[in-house]
Design an enzyme around this catalytic site. Sequence first.
Site, PDB file in Angstrom:
ATOM      1  N   THR A 272      -1.763  -6.864   5.043  1.00 22.35           N
ATOM      2  CA  THR A 272      -3.179  -6.538   4.858  1.00 22.35           C
ATOM      3  C   THR A 272      -3.679  -7.050   3.503  1.00 22.35           C
ATOM      4  O   THR A 272      -4.717  -7.720   3.422  1.00 22.35           O
ATOM      5  CB  THR A 272      -3.363  -5.001   4.942  1.00 22.35           C
ATOM      6  OG1 THR A 272      -2.758  -4.547   6.148  1.00 22.35           O
ATOM      7  CG2 THR A 272      -4.815  -4.609   4.914  1.00 22.35           C
TER       8      THR A 272
ATOM      9  N   SER B 206       0.817  -1.214   0.000  1.00 22.45           N
ATOM     10  CA  SER B 206       0.000   0.000   0.000  1.00 22.45           C
ATOM     11  C   SER B 206       0.853   1.268   0.000  1.00 22.45           C
ATOM     12  O   SER B 206       0.312   2.364  -0.090  1.00 22.45           O
ATOM     13  CB  SER B 206      -0.894   0.010   1.240  1.00 22.45           C
ATOM     14  OG  SER B 206      -0.084  -0.017   2.387  1.00 22.45           O
TER      15      SER B 206
ATOM     16  N   CYS C  13       2.991  -5.777  10.158  1.00 20.22           N
ATOM     17  CA  CYS C  13       2.705  -4.859   9.045  1.00 20.22           C
ATOM     18  C   CYS C  13       4.065  -4.473   8.496  1.00 20.22           C
ATOM     19  O   CYS C  13       4.990  -4.163   9.270  1.00 20.22           O
ATOM     20  CB  CYS C  13       1.961  -3.619   9.550  1.00 20.22           C
ATOM     21  SG  CYS C  13       1.883  -2.273   8.336  1.00 20.22           S
TER      22      CYS C  13
ATOM     23  N   HIS D  42       5.194  -1.959   7.149  1.00 19.74           N
ATOM     24  CA  HIS D  42       5.659  -0.598   7.430  1.00 19.74           C
ATOM     25  C   HIS D  42       6.420  -0.522   8.770  1.00 19.74           C
ATOM     26  O   HIS D  42       7.275   0.341   8.950  1.00 19.74           O
ATOM     27  CB  HIS D  42       4.473   0.376   7.512  1.00 19.74           C
ATOM     28  CG  HIS D  42       3.965   0.832   6.172  1.00 19.74           C
ATOM     29  ND1 HIS D  42       3.212   0.030   5.350  1.00 19.74           N
ATOM     30  CD2 HIS D  42       4.090   2.018   5.532  1.00 19.74           C
ATOM     31  CE1 HIS D  42       2.906   0.715   4.251  1.00 19.74           C
ATOM     32  NE2 HIS D  42       3.420   1.920   4.343  1.00 19.74           N
TER      33      HIS D  42
ATOM     34  N   TYR E 112      -4.309   0.842   3.271  1.00 16.80           N
ATOM     35  CA  TYR E 112      -5.269  -0.203   2.885  1.00 16.80           C
ATOM     36  C   TYR E 112      -6.036  -0.701   4.121  1.00 16.80           C
ATOM     37  O   TYR E 112      -7.179  -1.094   4.020  1.00 16.80           O
ATOM     38  CB  TYR E 112      -4.537  -1.405   2.284  1.00 16.80           C
ATOM     39  CG  TYR E 112      -4.112  -1.287   0.833  1.00 16.80           C
ATOM     40  CD1 TYR E 112      -4.228  -0.090   0.120  1.00 16.80           C
ATOM     41  CD2 TYR E 112      -3.582  -2.400   0.168  1.00 16.80           C
ATOM     42  CE1 TYR E 112      -3.813  -0.015  -1.204  1.00 16.80           C
ATOM     43  CE2 TYR E 112      -3.178  -2.318  -1.162  1.00 16.80           C
ATOM     44  CZ  TYR E 112      -3.285  -1.131  -1.848  1.00 16.80           C
ATOM     45  OH  TYR E 112      -2.881  -1.063  -3.157  1.00 16.80           O
ATOM     46  N   GLY E 113      -5.333  -0.698   5.260  1.00 13.06           N
ATOM     47  CA  GLY E 113      -5.848  -1.383   6.452  1.00 13.06           C
ATOM     48  C   GLY E 113      -7.171  -0.873   6.995  1.00 13.06           C
ATOM     49  O   GLY E 113      -7.837  -1.566   7.760  1.00 13.06           O
TER      50      GLY E 113
ATOM     51  N   CYS F 184       2.761  -6.999   1.823  1.00  4.46           N
ATOM     52  CA  CYS F 184       1.801  -6.297   2.682  1.00  4.46           C
ATOM     53  C   CYS F 184       0.936  -7.357   3.349  1.00  4.46           C
ATOM     54  O   CYS F 184       0.312  -8.175   2.657  1.00  4.46           O
ATOM     55  CB  CYS F 184       0.952  -5.389   1.792  1.00  4.46           C
ATOM     56  SG  CYS F 184      -0.425  -4.587   2.615  1.00  4.46           S
TER      57      CYS F 184
HETATM   58  N1  DGL Z   1       2.123  -2.436   4.850  1.00  4.44           N
HETATM   59  C1  DGL Z   1       0.834  -2.922   5.118  1.00  4.44           C
HETATM   60  C2  DGL Z   1       0.810  -4.253   5.864  1.00  4.44           C
HETATM   61  O1  DGL Z   1       1.781  -4.959   5.865  1.00  4.44           O
HETATM   62  C3  DGL Z   1      -0.348  -2.134   5.424  1.00  4.44           C
HETATM   63  C4  DGL Z   1      -0.517  -0.786   5.853  1.00  4.44           C
HETATM   64  C5  DGL Z   1      -1.846  -0.234   5.384  1.00  4.44           C
HETATM   65  O2  DGL Z   1      -1.938   0.033   4.206  1.00  4.44           O
HETATM   66  O3  DGL Z   1      -2.734  -0.063   6.210  1.00  4.44           O
HETATM   67  O4  DGL Z   1      -0.188  -4.614   6.439  1.00  4.44           O
END
Ligand code: DGL
Length: 207
Positions: free
Chosen positions: A76, A12, A185, A187, A43-44, A74
């Site tokens: 999510t 995302s 996640c 991030h 995305y979450g 990702c």
């Molecule tokens: N990097 C993403 C993950 O691993 C999601 C963050 C998002 O878009 O909310 O879940």
Amino acid sequence: MDRTSPVGFFDSGLGGISVLRGTLNLLPGEDYLYFGDSFHAPYGTRPLEEVRELSQAAAEHLLEQGAKAIVIACNTATSAAAAMLRERYPEIPIIGTEPALKPAVERHPGGRILVMATAMTLKEQKFFDLWDHFREQAEIVPVPCSGLMDFVERGELRGDRLEQFLLEKLDPFTKVPVDAVVLGCTHYPFLSSTIRRIVGRKTEILD
Ligand code: DGL
């Protein structure tokens, strides 16, 4: 498409770069394409159907560029769309991401393990299956962290605002000692030094 075609990664936003970084060490001879959908991040907090559509568009984009395999970097999007993408592209290897609960439980049997992730990751069947699998072996505590990825997208990887945000999310769960924190996640690895300040030196952080 041939063996020399690139491997396509998507997320995302910037988070999947943490997965790409690890993959580059493992497979330095491959070429890579990275698609970070920062325009639609996060995305979450979106409805499931929307995350599926965005994941489909991201995969399509990478395949159009000649990707020979897709890494959903990702958690999510993996929860929401991995099964759908595998069905849609049966000839393409689709590799997903999931919270590192398995290594956490192996390293801390009987321990108390926090899983930080987006609300969607923690709500979807994929996480419940994972949780079910390890439920007897450790105390697993899901910690929804909506809003945390935005710090990474803004490039705000340390500082008072981030610490305050993390304190509010983690405080209810850290009153009892924590053996491990799983960064569920992609991030969050970029925030691990600040997360470390909050959870202390004795807690292992896994991504
Ligand atoms: N990097 C993403 C993950 O691993 C999601 C963050 C998002 O878009 O909310 O879940």
